[in-house]
Scaffold this active site. Structure first.
Site, PDB file in Angstrom:
ATOM      1  N   SER A 139       0.853  -1.185   0.000  1.00 43.06           N
ATOM      2  CA  SER A 139       0.000   0.000   0.000  1.00 43.06           C
ATOM      3  C   SER A 139       0.889   1.235   0.000  1.00 43.06           C
ATOM      4  O   SER A 139       2.045   1.179   0.462  1.00 43.06           O
ATOM      5  CB  SER A 139      -0.876   0.008   1.261  1.00 43.06           C
ATOM      6  OG  SER A 139      -1.515   1.262   1.442  1.00 43.06           O
ATOM      7  N   TYR A 152      -2.626  -1.397  10.130  1.00 38.35           N
ATOM      8  CA  TYR A 152      -2.661  -1.581   8.676  1.00 38.35           C
ATOM      9  C   TYR A 152      -1.377  -1.036   8.052  1.00 38.35           C
ATOM     10  O   TYR A 152      -0.756  -1.711   7.217  1.00 38.35           O
ATOM     11  CB  TYR A 152      -3.876  -0.863   8.089  1.00 38.35           C
ATOM     12  CG  TYR A 152      -3.995  -1.032   6.590  1.00 38.35           C
ATOM     13  CD1 TYR A 152      -4.596  -2.163   6.055  1.00 38.35           C
ATOM     14  CD2 TYR A 152      -3.505  -0.061   5.717  1.00 38.35           C
ATOM     15  CE1 TYR A 152      -4.705  -2.330   4.679  1.00 38.35           C
ATOM     16  CE2 TYR A 152      -3.605  -0.225   4.343  1.00 38.35           C
ATOM     17  CZ  TYR A 152      -4.202  -1.353   3.832  1.00 38.35           C
ATOM     18  OH  TYR A 152      -4.290  -1.517   2.471  1.00 38.35           O
TER      19      TYR A 152
END
Length: 254
Positions: A139, A152
């Site tokens: 990400s 995350y």
């Protein structure tokens, strides 16, 4: 990875980025098998998209991963591409210890242990194929943190470094390591993401990814233009400004 002629397994592709990429890869001339937990949803997707196949898999369950891997390899011994896509994203407040620990453990188990277990089940087989790829999914938040999602961010940073490390270990084999690092994309990953003006439209993202895979099959990182703001902040020397801008735009901030 080369854009066609592959047999591709994408666990976590029953919706969102995974499904969008699966359909585009199938359209490019690949055999694609998707994985997910909900059999009824998988059955519906397969019925709607002839030629696509599906296998039930729960990436939180090591036994389910082993069973799914055995089934995929028995049915598709020519498998040469693994895309461990499954992941979750949670908003956490670490100022309130009772509220974040269970969430953080779920995120790490899904986003880090899941891909590790998947790769462990397929890496020996992939080395027997003449041209194989493991396409991990990190990400932009692996490189610039969003305040609201600490676990995350950390999980995706772990995937980035895992990819870098496995590329070193598998050098000299037939297995290529590539990393897809998405920006915010309009999916159901977090509440509100599907309508977020700050997130990239899903179809636009998936189309750009496939175009990049087609034009740069050997690329170490697959980076759509929109994620480069996050990816290269430290290299450009404007990391602090990138982090400030990212978090100023965060609808989950306080």
């Amino acid at each position: 990875m080369h854009i066609n002629g592959n047999t591709v397994f994408i666990p976590g592709a029953s919706s969102g980025i995974g499904l969008a990429l699966a359909l585009r890869l199938q359209a490019k001339g690949n055999t694609v098998i998707i994985g997910g937990r909900r059999e009824e949803l998988l059955d519906r997707i397969v019925a709607e998209h002839p030629g696509l196949d599906a296998v039930r898999i729960d990436t939180l369950d090591p036994a389910s991963i082993r069973d799914a891997a055995a089934e995929v390899l028995a049915r598709y011994p020519e498998l040469n591409v693994l895309v461990p896509m499954a992941g979750i994203m949670r908003v956490e407040d670490w100022r309130k210890p009772a509220g974040f620990l269970e969430s953080a453990e779920d995120v790490i188990a899904t986003n880090v242990l899941g891909p590790i277990r998947l790769i462990a089940e397929f890496v020996e087989h992939l080395q027997t194929r003449p041209d194989a790829t493991i396409l991990t999914v990190s990400s932009g938040l692996a490189f610039s943190p969003l305040r609201a999602t600490p676990s995350y961010n950390a999980s995706k940073a772990a995937i980035h470094m895992l990819t870098e490390s496995l590329r070193l270990q598998l050098a000299g084999t037939s297995v290529r390591l590539q990393e897809l690092a998405p920006p915010a994309v309009r999916t159901e990953l977090l509440p509100g993401h599907q309508e977020s003006a700050h997130a990239m439209p899903l179809d636009e993202f998936a189309d750009e990814v496939v175009s990049l895979l087609e034009s740069e099959p050997e690329a170490r990182e697959v980076l759509v233009e929109r994620v480069k703001f996050l990816r290269y902040g430290e290299a450009r020397g404007d990391y602090d400004q990138v982090v400030a801008a990212l978090n100023a735009a965060d609808p989950h901030g306080d």
